[in-house]
Design a protein around this motif. Structure first.
Motif, mmCIF file in Angstrom:
data_model
loop_
_atom_site.group_PDB
_atom_site.id
_atom_site.type_symbol
_atom_site.label_atom_id
_atom_site.label_comp_id
_atom_site.label_asym_id
_atom_site.label_seq_id
_atom_site.Cartn_x
_atom_site.Cartn_y
_atom_site.Cartn_z
ATOM 1 N N TRP A 133 0.817 -1.215 0.000
ATOM 2 C CA TRP A 133 0.000 0.000 0.000
ATOM 3 C C TRP A 133 0.849 1.263 0.000
ATOM 4 O O TRP A 133 0.348 2.372 -0.208
ATOM 5 N N PHE A 134 2.149 1.111 0.186
ATOM 6 C CA PHE A 134 3.036 2.267 0.309
ATOM 7 C C PHE A 134 3.095 3.024 -1.021
ATOM 8 O O PHE A 134 3.137 2.413 -2.089
ATOM 9 N N PRO A 135 3.094 4.366 -0.990
ATOM 10 C CA PRO A 135 3.186 5.145 -2.241
ATOM 11 C C PRO A 135 4.438 4.768 -3.039
ATOM 12 O O PRO A 135 5.526 4.657 -2.489
ATOM 13 N N GLY A 136 4.260 4.555 -4.331
ATOM 14 C CA GLY A 136 5.379 4.187 -5.188
ATOM 15 C C GLY A 136 5.653 2.702 -5.236
ATOM 16 O O GLY A 136 6.599 2.263 -5.918
ATOM 17 N N ALA A 137 4.840 1.892 -4.531
ATOM 18 C CA ALA A 137 5.076 0.445 -4.483
ATOM 19 C C ALA A 137 4.167 -0.302 -5.460
ATOM 20 O O ALA A 137 3.745 -1.424 -5.187
ATOM 21 N N ALA A 138 3.912 0.309 -6.609
ATOM 22 C CA ALA A 138 3.075 -0.371 -7.612
ATOM 23 C C ALA A 138 3.706 -1.683 -8.048
ATOM 24 O O ALA A 138 3.002 -2.654 -8.348
ATOM 25 N N TRP A 139 5.045 -1.740 -8.056
ATOM 26 C CA TRP A 139 5.750 -2.969 -8.432
ATOM 27 C C TRP A 139 5.429 -4.102 -7.461
ATOM 28 O O TRP A 139 5.348 -5.262 -7.855
ATOM 29 N N LYS A 140 5.231 -3.762 -6.184
ATOM 30 C CA LYS A 140 4.913 -4.776 -5.177
ATOM 31 C C LYS A 140 3.502 -5.308 -5.394
ATOM 32 O O LYS A 140 3.247 -6.513 -5.273
ATOM 33 N N ARG A 141 2.592 -4.426 -5.743
ATOM 34 C CA ARG A 141 1.215 -4.859 -6.021
ATOM 35 C C ARG A 141 1.173 -5.712 -7.287
ATOM 36 O O ARG A 141 0.421 -6.687 -7.369
ATOM 37 N N GLN A 142 1.996 -5.351 -8.265
ATOM 38 C CA GLN A 142 2.062 -6.147 -9.480
ATOM 39 C C GLN A 142 2.599 -7.535 -9.178
ATOM 40 O O GLN A 142 2.107 -8.537 -9.711
ATOM 41 N N ALA A 143 3.597 -7.612 -8.303
ATOM 42 C CA ALA A 143 4.165 -8.907 -7.929
ATOM 43 C C ALA A 143 3.111 -9.799 -7.280
ATOM 44 O O ALA A 143 3.094 -11.018 -7.493
ATOM 45 N N GLU A 144 2.216 -9.219 -6.495
ATOM 46 C CA GLU A 144 1.167 -9.995 -5.847
ATOM 47 C C GLU A 144 0.195 -10.571 -6.878
ATOM 48 O O GLU A 144 -0.261 -11.713 -6.739
ATOM 49 N N VAL A 145 -0.125 -9.793 -7.901
ATOM 50 C CA VAL A 145 -1.002 -10.283 -8.972
ATOM 51 C C VAL A 145 -0.320 -11.429 -9.710
ATOM 52 O O VAL A 145 -0.931 -12.483 -9.968
ATOM 53 N N TRP A 146 0.949 -11.234 -10.056
ATOM 54 C CA TRP A 146 1.698 -12.282 -10.755
ATOM 55 C C TRP A 146 1.796 -13.549 -9.906
ATOM 56 O O TRP A 146 1.698 -14.663 -10.417
ATOM 57 N N CYS A 147 1.989 -13.366 -8.595
ATOM 58 C CA CYS A 147 2.144 -14.512 -7.697
ATOM 59 C C CYS A 147 0.878 -15.368 -7.677
ATOM 60 O O CYS A 147 0.953 -16.603 -7.620
ATOM 61 N N ASP A 148 -0.277 -14.730 -7.749
ATOM 62 C CA ASP A 148 -1.537 -15.476 -7.754
ATOM 63 C C ASP A 148 -1.602 -16.405 -8.963
ATOM 64 O O ASP A 148 -1.964 -17.583 -8.846
#
Length: 465
Positions: free
Chosen positions: A233-248
């Motif tokens: 949820w941290f600002p600028g952490a779109a890459w982390k959210r993308q990683a979560e989608v890929w992980c699923d």
């Protein structure tokens, strides 16, 4: 007055730990040596070359740098992470193969791990877990013993050709369905639906994520691993959210077909496959859950190979046939002359089709499966050609630079199957494009299995099995 350990607070402990860690890093990096690092762009204090690293077409940039610095190996520093780029076949052979004991491990790609791919043995460090899965894979899919798989492969190819004739506009989907059907059949004993099979869709989404995550220099977290602890949820952490989608998608790819295979086995409807054969041969004296995990991971690796790498090469071939109709005509002429008009070739016809074999080699060379091999990891300090190579470095094999080397392949940007021929036969003096499959002990055996018949140096392949 000195403080006793009991009176130290958290801030003190953190400060002392940070200082000790900094000292260790300084001592490790300042090991006395009279040899220079390989050449590369000038490094800035602390961040090194972080701002100079290319984020697109990196393989071409590094190839240009190699010419600029007149060196087939380069060195860059990404905020303290040492990276060595290998841009020639000779350097790749000397390091990855002659010194495979030093270069066979893997650098941790944090984005790949965050995307759920720690079970993919292509990214595993060289060790027991990797050897265990690799051994199981080779037992069932030895690259020099394909004949047992030919009937299934032939069946699915014929089905694909019929769909291609009926719906040529969906050719990419037909190719992906073909390879998905083959891998699901051989790996899990699962029959796929004629169209829109959910397992193939899952694989396509998962592999798309893998392709994005595997770009080592595209994500800062690979150079600064502590960033992996940043909350999504941290600002600028779109890459982390993308990683979560890929992980699923990654977990679905590994788990769903495996579970379906187990269900078929319990129902008594299973057909022979990697999973069913291995599960039926479990060693009851050993940890059952561990054995099942290894089987699931190994089958998943095979699925990845069919869902991505082979599909990419076939699509390159089809694209070249559209772009170079005169080459397509030559291939068709050879088929008509050797096989006969209206007849389909079989595996046994390969030796009599040198032009088509050269066409396959050129498809692999022209557009390699990936422009970089999966990053290797240098486990201890090394020296090469008068340069110091620091232990702990990430070592990137620039496949694109090697398969587009002007010395080995004149006019490398031209698609020319004839470069592999001499007097109407395959020319053994032309370097095989095996760099497209990786280097040393970490060569992509699961992909080479599909193309091993097209390479003359079979003994070279055997030594890594």
């Amino acid at each position: 007055m000195s403080l006793s350990p009991a009176t130290w607070n958290t801030s003190t402990l953190v400060a002392v730990s940070a200082f000790a860690f900094a000292c260790i890093l300084f001592l490790r990096k300042s090991k006395p040596t009279s040899l220079p690092l390989p050449p590369g762009p000038k490094k800035l204090p602390i961040i090194g070359n972080l701002l100079q690293l290319p984020t697109s077409f990196e393989w071409e940039v590094y190839a240009r740098w190699s010419e600029m610095y007149n060196s087939d190996i380069l060195h860059v520093d990404a905020a303290g992470s040492s990276i060595i780029i290998v841009n020639s076949w000779k350097a790749a052979y000397d390091l990855f193969e002659k010194k495979s004991s030093l270069y066979s491990s893997r650098a941790e790609n944090q984005m790949v791990l965050l995307s759920g791919w720690k079970w993919l043995f292509g990214f595993m460090p060289y060790g027991e877990a990797w050897l265990e899965r690799r051994k199981l894979f080779q037992k069932h899919f030895h690259p020099l013993d394909d004949e047992s798989h030919h009937p299934q492969e032939r069946e699915y190819v014929y089905e694909m050709l019929g769909r291609m004739l009926d719906e040529p506009e969906d050719f990419m989907e037909h190719i992906r369905h073909l390879m998905g059907a083959i891998t699901l059949s051989l790996g899990y004993g699962i029959d796929v639906k004629p169209k829109d099979d959910p397992n193939i869709h899952i694989a396509a989404e998962a592999v798309r994520g893998l392709a994005g995550a595997a770009n080592f220099s595209a994500f800062l977290v690979n150079s600064i691993p502590a960033l992996k602890y940043v909350p999504s949820w941290f600002p600028g952490a779109a890459w982390k959210r993308q990683a979560e989608v890929w992980c699923d998608w990654t977990m679905k790819m590994r788990d769903i077909p495996f579970q379906r295979s187990l269900e078929q086995l319990a129902e008594g409807t299973a057909t022979p496959s990697l999973v069913t054969n291995c599960v039926q041969s479990l060693d009851e004296t050993k940890d059952r859950e561990h054995q099942l995990t290894v089987i699931k991971d190994t089958a998943g690796n095979f699925f990845v190979g069919g869902a991505d790498t082979t599909v990419s090469t076939i699509n390159t071939f089809l694209m070249m046939m559209v772009c170079y109709p005169e080459i397509q005509d030559k291939a068709q002429e050879e088929l008509d002359r050797v096989i006969g008009k209206g007849q389909l070739p079989d595996f046994s016809d390969e030796a009599a089709l040198p032009y088509i074999s050269a066409l396959v080699k050129e498809s692999i060379r022209y557009q390699a499966i990936t422009p970089f091999a999966i990053p290797h990891y240098l486990t201890e300090d090394d020296e090469y050609n008068g340069y110091f190579l620091p232990g702990g470095s990430v070592v990137l094999g620039n496949v694109w630079a090697i398969t587009h080397d002007k010395e080995d392949y004149p006019e490398p940007l031209e698609f020319k199957p004839e470069r592999f021929l001499k007097d109407g036969k395959l020319n053994p003096e032309v370097r095989e494009p095996t760099a497209a499959f990786g280097f040393g002990r970490r060569v992509y055996v699961h992909v080479m299995r599909a193309f091993s018949g097209h390479f003359a140096h079979q003994k070279k392949i055997e030594q890594y099995l």
